[in-house]
Motif scaffolding. Structure first.
Motif, PDB file in Angstrom:
ATOM      1  N   LYS A 118      30.112  20.173 -12.834  1.00 32.41           N
ATOM      2  CA  LYS A 118      29.239  19.362 -11.990  1.00 32.41           C
ATOM      3  C   LYS A 118      29.170  20.040 -10.622  1.00 32.41           C
ATOM      4  O   LYS A 118      30.191  20.402 -10.048  1.00 32.41           O
ATOM      5  CB  LYS A 118      29.779  17.943 -11.854  1.00 32.41           C
ATOM      6  CG  LYS A 118      28.828  16.967 -11.173  1.00 32.41           C
ATOM      7  CD  LYS A 118      29.392  15.552 -11.190  1.00 32.41           C
ATOM      8  CE  LYS A 118      29.401  14.973 -12.598  1.00 32.41           C
ATOM      9  NZ  LYS A 118      29.855  13.557 -12.611  1.00 32.41           N
ATOM     10  N   LYS A 198      34.324  17.587  -8.609  1.00 36.11           N
ATOM     11  CA  LYS A 198      35.118  16.966  -9.651  1.00 36.11           C
ATOM     12  C   LYS A 198      34.200  16.178 -10.584  1.00 36.11           C
ATOM     13  O   LYS A 198      33.282  15.490 -10.135  1.00 36.11           O
ATOM     14  CB  LYS A 198      36.170  16.042  -9.047  1.00 36.11           C
ATOM     15  CG  LYS A 198      37.274  16.768  -8.298  1.00 36.11           C
ATOM     16  CD  LYS A 198      38.324  15.792  -7.784  1.00 36.11           C
ATOM     17  CE  LYS A 198      39.458  16.528  -7.086  1.00 36.11           C
ATOM     18  NZ  LYS A 198      40.489  15.582  -6.575  1.00 36.11           N
ATOM     19  N   ASN A 199      34.449  16.266 -11.863  1.00 36.70           N
ATOM     20  CA  ASN A 199      33.586  15.603 -12.835  1.00 36.70           C
ATOM     21  C   ASN A 199      33.640  14.085 -12.726  1.00 36.70           C
ATOM     22  O   ASN A 199      32.748  13.387 -13.215  1.00 36.70           O
ATOM     23  CB  ASN A 199      33.950  16.039 -14.255  1.00 36.70           C
ATOM     24  CG  ASN A 199      33.614  17.499 -14.509  1.00 36.70           C
ATOM     25  OD1 ASN A 199      32.675  18.024 -13.932  1.00 36.70           O
ATOM     26  ND2 ASN A 199      34.393  18.148 -15.360  1.00 36.70           N
ATOM     27  N   SER A 200      34.658  13.548 -12.056  1.00 33.11           N
ATOM     28  CA  SER A 200      34.814  12.097 -11.957  1.00 33.11           C
ATOM     29  C   SER A 200      33.906  11.472 -10.895  1.00 33.11           C
ATOM     30  O   SER A 200      33.673  10.258 -10.924  1.00 33.11           O
ATOM     31  CB  SER A 200      36.275  11.746 -11.641  1.00 33.11           C
ATOM     32  OG  SER A 200      36.686  12.357 -10.424  1.00 33.11           O
ATOM     33  N   ILE A 201      33.410  12.270  -9.952  1.00 27.68           N
ATOM     34  CA  ILE A 201      32.566  11.686  -8.914  1.00 27.68           C
ATOM     35  C   ILE A 201      31.107  11.743  -9.329  1.00 27.68           C
ATOM     36  O   ILE A 201      30.716  12.516 -10.207  1.00 27.68           O
ATOM     37  CB  ILE A 201      32.785  12.369  -7.548  1.00 27.68           C
ATOM     38  CG1 ILE A 201      32.283  13.819  -7.578  1.00 27.68           C
ATOM     39  CG2 ILE A 201      34.246  12.330  -7.163  1.00 27.68           C
ATOM     40  CD1 ILE A 201      32.338  14.485  -6.217  1.00 27.68           C
ATOM     41  N   TYR A 202      30.271  10.903  -8.711  1.00 28.45           N
ATOM     42  CA  TYR A 202      28.875  10.737  -9.089  1.00 28.45           C
ATOM     43  C   TYR A 202      28.742  10.549 -10.600  1.00 28.45           C
ATOM     44  O   TYR A 202      28.166  11.382 -11.304  1.00 28.45           O
ATOM     45  CB  TYR A 202      28.039  11.931  -8.624  1.00 28.45           C
ATOM     46  CG  TYR A 202      27.956  12.063  -7.119  1.00 28.45           C
ATOM     47  CD1 TYR A 202      27.143  11.215  -6.371  1.00 28.45           C
ATOM     48  CD2 TYR A 202      28.704  13.039  -6.450  1.00 28.45           C
ATOM     49  CE1 TYR A 202      27.082  11.329  -4.995  1.00 28.45           C
ATOM     50  CE2 TYR A 202      28.646  13.148  -5.065  1.00 28.45           C
ATOM     51  CZ  TYR A 202      27.833  12.295  -4.339  1.00 28.45           C
ATOM     52  OH  TYR A 202      27.771  12.404  -2.972  1.00 28.45           O
ATOM     53  N   PRO A 203      29.291   9.453 -11.145  1.00 26.49           N
ATOM     54  CA  PRO A 203      29.281   9.260 -12.602  1.00 26.49           C
ATOM     55  C   PRO A 203      27.881   9.139 -13.175  1.00 26.49           C
ATOM     56  O   PRO A 203      27.690   9.311 -14.397  1.00 26.49           O
ATOM     57  CB  PRO A 203      30.064   7.950 -12.787  1.00 26.49           C
ATOM     58  CG  PRO A 203      29.977   7.257 -11.468  1.00 26.49           C
ATOM     59  CD  PRO A 203      29.953   8.338 -10.439  1.00 26.49           C
ATOM     60  N   ASN A 206      24.883  13.325 -15.353  1.00 25.44           N
ATOM     61  CA  ASN A 206      25.354  13.764 -16.667  1.00 25.44           C
ATOM     62  C   ASN A 206      24.474  14.900 -17.164  1.00 25.44           C
ATOM     63  O   ASN A 206      23.682  15.457 -16.391  1.00 25.44           O
ATOM     64  CB  ASN A 206      25.369  12.587 -17.653  1.00 25.44           C
ATOM     65  CG  ASN A 206      24.029  11.876 -17.718  1.00 25.44           C
ATOM     66  OD1 ASN A 206      22.985  12.509 -17.811  1.00 25.44           O
ATOM     67  ND2 ASN A 206      24.055  10.543 -17.663  1.00 25.44           N
TER      68      ASN A 206
END
Length: 229
Positions: A118, A198-203, A206
């Motif tokens: 991301k 980090k892949n966890s932010i701005y869910p 995709n």
């Protein structure tokens, strides 16, 4: 402390597999070998900067690389001296313009090896009458096959930077950022940056949807000694 608010809009993306159909595998492989990101995964490019030696930006202390390793198209120009001031960041003092061809691209490596896919993309444009024509252009900017933004400099001060930002998922080990001539002036670019997130932010981001910055507003005071919430 002062607060800023960023307004972003969701954009749907076509399948990234189409990117592979448009890119020449051999060319991409050469570009990746020649243009690796630094140790923290940041890619910072001064578009139009000559030579092969990077420099460290005074304000950010980040190294900025010339763009010759990321594209084999276009030509380098300096902005007009009337628009150069001591305060002007180095990245805006030169540009790469693309007179030939309808679509010209930068090929950037990703950091899939460390599990990050991301990214924040940032592109910067300052016309600065680099071509002596006093005709700022309008052109399209793409990430892969997906339209990112129509860059319109025709109504802005030649010395006023225009910034485009987007947050997208890159499922491959490289990604292309492309400038497309729409018949309203020669595309050019001042700077291009890629920042792994980090892949966890701005869910909401995709493989099929990204975010594009619409505007950014500072709701804080001009005196930074003031404190607000």
């Amino acid at each position: 402390m002062a607060m800023r608010q960023s307004k972003l809009r969701a954009v749907s993306a076509r399948p990234w597999l189409l990117l592979l159909c448009l890119a020449l595998a051999a060319t991409a492989g050469v570009m990746q070998a020649r243009a690796q990101p630094n140790s923290i995964g940041f890619i910072s490019i001064d578009c139009g900067f000559p030579g092969t030696t990077s420099y460290v930006d005074d304000a950010t202390t980040l190294p900025y690389a010339p763009d010759a390793a990321f594209t084999d198209a276009g030509e380098n120009h300096n902005v007009s001296s009337e628009h150069v001031t001591p305060e002007l960041p180095r990245i805006y003092r030169d540009v790469r313009s693309f007179v030939d061809g309808a679509r010209n691209c930068y090929t950037l490596p990703s950091t899939l090896a460390v599990g990050l896919n991301k990214y924040l993309f940032r592109a910067a444009f300052m016309y600065g009458n680099y071509d002596g024509l006093n005709r700022p252009p309008v052109f399209d900017l793409y990430i892969g096959v997906n339209l990112w933004k129509t860059v319109n400099l025709s109504s802005s001060d030649p010395a006023a930077p225009v910034i485009a930002e987007a947050i997208v998922v890159v499922p491959d080990d490289f990604v292309q950022v492309c400038l497309v001539n729409t018949g309203t002036g020669t595309p050019f670019i001042s700077g291009l940056e890629l920042r792994p997130l980090k892949n966890s932010i701005y869910p909401q981001v995709n493989a099929t949807q990204g975010l594009v910055l619409q505007s950014r507003r500072n709701f804080g005071p001009t005196d930074m000694t003031d404190i607000i919430r």
